[in-house]
Design a protein around this motif. Structure first.
Motif, PDB file in Angstrom:
ATOM      1  N   LEU A  53       8.478  -6.682  32.435  1.00 41.23           N
ATOM      2  CA  LEU A  53       9.560  -5.747  32.181  1.00 41.23           C
ATOM      3  C   LEU A  53      10.513  -6.293  31.124  1.00 41.23           C
ATOM      4  O   LEU A  53      10.835  -5.624  30.127  1.00 41.23           O
ATOM      5  N   ALA A  54      10.965  -7.528  31.323  1.00 40.36           N
ATOM      6  CA  ALA A  54      11.904  -8.137  30.377  1.00 40.36           C
ATOM      7  C   ALA A  54      11.263  -8.331  29.009  1.00 40.36           C
ATOM      8  O   ALA A  54      11.888  -8.066  27.971  1.00 40.36           O
ATOM      9  N   ALA A  55      10.005  -8.788  28.986  1.00 39.99           N
ATOM     10  CA  ALA A  55       9.324  -9.022  27.709  1.00 39.99           C
ATOM     11  C   ALA A  55       9.168  -7.721  26.921  1.00 39.99           C
ATOM     12  O   ALA A  55       9.405  -7.674  25.704  1.00 39.99           O
ATOM     13  N   GLY A  56       8.778  -6.645  27.601  1.00 39.54           N
ATOM     14  CA  GLY A  56       8.608  -5.361  26.926  1.00 39.54           C
ATOM     15  C   GLY A  56       9.912  -4.835  26.368  1.00 39.54           C
ATOM     16  O   GLY A  56       9.975  -4.364  25.226  1.00 39.54           O
ATOM     17  N   LEU A  57      10.973  -4.921  27.156  1.00 37.58           N
ATOM     18  CA  LEU A  57      12.269  -4.419  26.696  1.00 37.58           C
ATOM     19  C   LEU A  57      12.812  -5.241  25.534  1.00 37.58           C
ATOM     20  O   LEU A  57      13.426  -4.698  24.606  1.00 37.58           O
ATOM     21  N   LEU A  58      12.585  -6.551  25.555  1.00 36.05           N
ATOM     22  CA  LEU A  58      13.040  -7.390  24.447  1.00 36.05           C
ATOM     23  C   LEU A  58      12.236  -7.119  23.175  1.00 36.05           C
ATOM     24  O   LEU A  58      12.774  -7.189  22.062  1.00 36.05           O
ATOM     25  N   CYS A  59      10.940  -6.817  23.321  1.00 35.21           N
ATOM     26  CA  CYS A  59      10.138  -6.410  22.157  1.00 35.21           C
ATOM     27  C   CYS A  59      10.705  -5.126  21.539  1.00 35.21           C
ATOM     28  O   CYS A  59      10.808  -5.002  20.311  1.00 35.21           O
ATOM     29  N   ALA A  60      11.065  -4.185  22.394  1.00 32.20           N
ATOM     30  CA  ALA A  60      11.650  -2.941  21.899  1.00 32.20           C
ATOM     31  C   ALA A  60      12.976  -3.203  21.197  1.00 32.20           C
ATOM     32  O   ALA A  60      13.262  -2.612  20.146  1.00 32.20           O
ATOM     33  N   ALA A  61      13.796  -4.086  21.775  1.00 32.72           N
ATOM     34  CA  ALA A  61      15.068  -4.426  21.138  1.00 32.72           C
ATOM     35  C   ALA A  61      14.833  -5.028  19.753  1.00 32.72           C
ATOM     36  O   ALA A  61      15.545  -4.704  18.791  1.00 32.72           O
ATOM     37  N   ALA A  62      13.815  -5.894  19.643  1.00 32.66           N
ATOM     38  CA  ALA A  62      13.496  -6.496  18.342  1.00 32.66           C
ATOM     39  C   ALA A  62      13.050  -5.431  17.342  1.00 32.66           C
ATOM     40  O   ALA A  62      13.420  -5.471  16.159  1.00 32.66           O
ATOM     41  N   GLY A  63      12.258  -4.458  17.796  1.00 33.45           N
ATOM     42  CA  GLY A  63      11.823  -3.384  16.913  1.00 33.45           C
ATOM     43  C   GLY A  63      12.991  -2.552  16.405  1.00 33.45           C
ATOM     44  O   GLY A  63      13.056  -2.195  15.217  1.00 33.45           O
ATOM     45  N   LEU A  64      13.944  -2.258  17.279  1.00 30.92           N
ATOM     46  CA  LEU A  64      15.124  -1.493  16.872  1.00 30.92           C
ATOM     47  C   LEU A  64      15.985  -2.291  15.896  1.00 30.92           C
ATOM     48  O   LEU A  64      16.571  -1.727  14.967  1.00 30.92           O
ATOM     49  N   LEU A  65      16.055  -3.604  16.095  1.00 31.19           N
ATOM     50  CA  LEU A  65      16.800  -4.451  15.154  1.00 31.19           C
ATOM     51  C   LEU A  65      16.160  -4.421  13.766  1.00 31.19           C
ATOM     52  O   LEU A  65      16.858  -4.416  12.744  1.00 31.19           O
ATOM     53  N   LEU A  66      14.829  -4.403  13.720  1.00 32.32           N
ATOM     54  CA  LEU A  66      14.153  -4.316  12.424  1.00 32.32           C
ATOM     55  C   LEU A  66      14.429  -2.975  11.743  1.00 32.32           C
ATOM     56  O   LEU A  66      14.613  -2.905  10.521  1.00 32.32           O
ATOM     57  N   PHE A  67      14.459  -1.885  12.537  1.00 31.57           N
ATOM     58  CA  PHE A  67      14.796  -0.591  11.957  1.00 31.57           C
ATOM     59  C   PHE A  67      16.232  -0.583  11.421  1.00 31.57           C
ATOM     60  O   PHE A  67      16.560   0.150  10.484  1.00 31.57           O
ATOM     61  N   ALA A  68      17.098  -1.403  12.028  1.00 33.53           N
ATOM     62  CA  ALA A  68      18.504  -1.442  11.616  1.00 33.53           C
ATOM     63  C   ALA A  68      18.702  -2.108  10.251  1.00 33.53           C
ATOM     64  O   ALA A  68      19.835  -2.164   9.762  1.00 33.53           O
ATOM     65  N   ARG A  69      17.634  -2.626   9.665  1.00 32.52           N
ATOM     66  CA  ARG A  69      17.726  -3.205   8.322  1.00 32.52           C
ATOM     67  C   ARG A  69      16.817  -2.470   7.318  1.00 32.52           C
ATOM     68  O   ARG A  69      16.714  -2.870   6.162  1.00 32.52           O
ATOM     69  N   ALA A  70      16.166  -1.383   7.752  1.00 28.16           N
ATOM     70  CA  ALA A  70      15.252  -0.653   6.864  1.00 28.16           C
ATOM     71  C   ALA A  70      16.030  -0.051   5.690  1.00 28.16           C
ATOM     72  O   ALA A  70      17.020   0.652   5.903  1.00 28.16           O
ATOM     73  N   PRO A  71      15.608  -0.290   4.462  1.00 26.26           N
ATOM     74  CA  PRO A  71      16.379   0.161   3.293  1.00 26.26           C
ATOM     75  C   PRO A  71      16.107   1.615   2.930  1.00 26.26           C
ATOM     76  O   PRO A  71      15.196   2.254   3.470  1.00 26.26           O
ATOM     77  N   VAL A  72      16.897   2.115   1.995  1.00 28.46           N
ATOM     78  CA  VAL A  72      16.753   3.500   1.540  1.00 28.46           C
ATOM     79  C   VAL A  72      15.395   3.710   0.879  1.00 28.46           C
ATOM     80  O   VAL A  72      14.767   4.760   1.056  1.00 28.46           O
ATOM     81  N   GLU A  73      14.927   2.745   0.120  1.00 29.57           N
ATOM     82  CA  GLU A  73      13.619   2.853  -0.534  1.00 29.57           C
ATOM     83  C   GLU A  73      12.591   2.018   0.223  1.00 29.57           C
ATOM     84  O   GLU A  73      11.863   1.220  -0.356  1.00 29.57           O
ATOM     85  N   GLY A  74      12.529   2.232   1.514  1.00 35.60           N
ATOM     86  CA  GLY A  74      11.679   1.422   2.370  1.00 35.60           C
ATOM     87  C   GLY A  74      10.199   1.674   2.168  1.00 35.60           C
ATOM     88  O   GLY A  74       9.779   2.761   1.767  1.00 35.60           O
ATOM     89  N   SER A  75       9.419   0.633   2.460  1.00 38.78           N
ATOM     90  CA  SER A  75       7.956   0.722   2.409  1.00 38.78           C
ATOM     91  C   SER A  75       7.430   0.896   3.834  1.00 38.78           C
ATOM     92  O   SER A  75       7.929   0.261   4.765  1.00 38.78           O
ATOM     93  N   PHE A  76       6.404   1.728   3.993  1.00 39.09           N
ATOM     94  CA  PHE A  76       5.849   1.940   5.331  1.00 39.09           C
ATOM     95  C   PHE A  76       5.297   0.635   5.903  1.00 39.09           C
ATOM     96  O   PHE A  76       5.562   0.285   7.058  1.00 39.09           O
ATOM     97  N   VAL A  77       4.536  -0.100   5.103  1.00 40.42           N
ATOM     98  CA  VAL A  77       3.879  -1.313   5.594  1.00 40.42           C
ATOM     99  C   VAL A  77       4.896  -2.407   5.929  1.00 40.42           C
ATOM    100  O   VAL A  77       4.756  -3.110   6.943  1.00 40.42           O
ATOM    101  N   ILE A  78       5.948  -2.517   5.138  1.00 39.89           N
ATOM    102  CA  ILE A  78       6.895  -3.618   5.317  1.00 39.89           C
ATOM    103  C   ILE A  78       8.044  -3.249   6.254  1.00 39.89           C
ATOM    104  O   ILE A  78       8.442  -4.042   7.108  1.00 39.89           O
ATOM    105  N   ASP A  79       8.572  -2.023   6.104  1.00 38.50           N
ATOM    106  CA  ASP A  79       9.811  -1.669   6.791  1.00 38.50           C
ATOM    107  C   ASP A  79       9.627  -0.740   7.987  1.00 38.50           C
ATOM    108  O   ASP A  79      10.528  -0.641   8.825  1.00 38.50           O
TER     109      ASP A  79
END
Length: 476
Positions: free
Chosen positions: A334-360
């Motif tokens: 449970l904790a591992a899954g939720l922390l993975c999701a938190a990490a994914g949301l953090l990565l989305f929080a830095r996605a740029p305006v001209e983002g790449s699908f593969v990278i961002d």
């Protein structure tokens, strides 16, 4: 209730999941078609929101009542009633030629969806009594619950682009008929396991409280979160909740025995569910907006962008998650899954305006799919594990209410934060896309915080004795 043989039980699970899938994807499949619905039926920007809100309003209001009725009259009977009502309303939605007819039919859909969602978990708990099988069954159900939203985006894009918006509703009809017929064949009939009468006063107050709260939440952005209307409605909802608690303490046959919340895992699972749903709703809706409004994806391209998430979610939900629970118990996955999701949301929080699908886009999508695939199973199992069969419908209704209210509230709050942040950036002279993306970044950060808090709550407060010990205690 006589338990069906192993093969029949798994076939019955597929039927239950198909029924629940219709309910889960209904909100998101509609979201993709909203522009087409607006143009065809002449909705204004403000009135168009009611195509979604009418569904959420009745869905949130009738969950607890549907669960209790399942305990009293029988879970299969109520599941059939819910599927029948939802299918009938889908026909009305698909044939709607006016705004009023569509909104009214959506409200009826919400009632049917609430009934199905409230009793589906109860039927799974009844069908699968052995811990290992229940873990696998919950994994399948968890995949449907967590992946249905992104499947809805893809299906909605395909149907709207290739046919027209009516088919996002009409596609439910053959599925609903098939689920109804197969339920009669595969699910054993049963009488209600809970004695006593329906707590009418409790049902009226909690349904009214839920509907008022959902109304206030879904309209919070338009009316303003500090407006007299929003605060007044939330105060009214709180008053009704207080009245409901007073009724439950005094009645001999309560709708929700407050003693259920002495089951620690059920109580904590509801807290985790509220936070988790808030994070997931934020991810799904805001990621779709980022892809469409910032990166310029078409509705169909948005749907395809979610496919990697679905694939990894399926891999972990349908097999790996159950094995992790049986090996390590409920808390670590449970904790591992939720922390993975938190990490994914953090990565989305830095996605740029001209983002790449593969990278961002792809890396956070994969992390969120991994997190959802691992976490949903233990959340559902923790909630239902210690509940007696006669209380399963009520417990299921409570869990679904927590997820629904958490998702609606979380999305409304985070969308409001995103909008306010965007407005501030625009006033400061930022370009439109930069300002829009800045608002999404703040909302994604909020979603990551919700997921992290859910992980901490589960890890710290969940009961230690869990599935591992149950399996060890089972006779060989």
């Amino acid at each position: 209730m006589t338990i069906a043989d192993s093969r029949t039980r798994w076939l019955a699970l597929i039927v239950l999941c198909l029924g629940d899938l219709m309910i889960v994807l209904d909100v998101t499949i509609v979201g993709v078609a909203l522009p087409s619905i607006r143009e065809d039926l002449g909705f204004s920007e403000e009135s168009l929101a009611w195509v979604v809100n009418a569904y959420l309003l009745t869905f949130g209001g009738f969950l607890l009542l549907g669960g209790r009725l399942g305990d009293i009259v029988g879970h299969r009977r109520m599941f059939l009633a819910g599927i029948g009502l939802f299918t009938f309303a889908s026909v009305a939605c698909g044939l709607a030629g006016s705004q009023g007819m569509l909104v009214a039919a959506r409200a009826v859909q919400g009632i049917g969806g609430a009934i199905v969602s409230a009793v589906a978990l109860s039927l799974i708990v009844t069908l699968f009594t052995e811990p290992a099988e229940r873990a696998k069954a919950m994994g399948v159900f968890g995949f449907v619950a967590s992946g249905g939203g992104s499947i809805g985006v893809l299906l909605g894009g395909v149907l709207t682009d290739t046919l027209d918006w009516h088919w996002i509703f009409l596609v439910n009809v053959p599925v609903g008929i098939a689920v109804f017929a197969l339920t009669l064949v595969l699910l054993p009939a049963s009488r209600g396991q809970a004695g006593g009468r329906l707590d009418v006063a409790g049902a009226v107050t909690v349904t009214a409280a839920s509907m008022v709260a959902v109304y206030a939440i879904v309209n919070g952005n338009d009316a303003g979160w500090t407006s007299a209307r929003t605060l007044g409605l939330l105060a009214l909802a709180a008053t009704l909740v207080g009245a409901f608690l007073a009724i439950e303490l005094r009645t001999s046959a309560p709708l929700v025995p407050l003693g259920l919340f002495r089951l620690r895992n059920l109580a904590i699972s509801n807290v985790v569910g509220v936070l988790w749903a808030a994070a997931m709703f934020a991810w799904f809706f805001l990621a779709a907006l980022y892809l469409q409004l910032v990166l310029g994806y078409s509705p169909l391209q948005v749907g395809f962008a979610f496919i990697p998430t679905n694939l990894i979610m399926a891999t972990f939900s349908l097999g790996v998650s159950a094995k992790l629970v049986m090996r390590f118990g409920i808390k670590p996955p449970l904790a591992a899954g939720l922390l993975c999701a938190a990490a994914g949301l953090l990565l989305f929080a830095r996605a740029p305006v001209e983002g790449s699908f593969v990278i961002d886009v792809l890396p956070p999508m994969l992390l969120l799919g991994l997190g959802a695939g691992i976490a949903f199973n233990p959340v559902l199992m923790a909630a239902m594990n210690d509940v007696a069969p006669g209380e399963a419908g009520r417990a299921s209704g409570i869990v679904n209410t927590s997820f629904m209210m958490g998702g609606a509230l979380g999305l409304a709050v985070l969308a409001s934060l995103a909008s306010a942040r965007t407005d501030r950036l625009l006033v400061g002279g930022a370009e439109h896309l930069i300002a829009l993306n800045g608002g999404y970044h703040l909302a994604f950060l909020g979603g990551a915080l919700f997921a992290a808090l859910a992980a901490v709550a589960g890890l710290v407060f969940m009961r230690t004795r869990d599935m591992v010990e149950q399996v060890q205690e089972e006779p060989t």
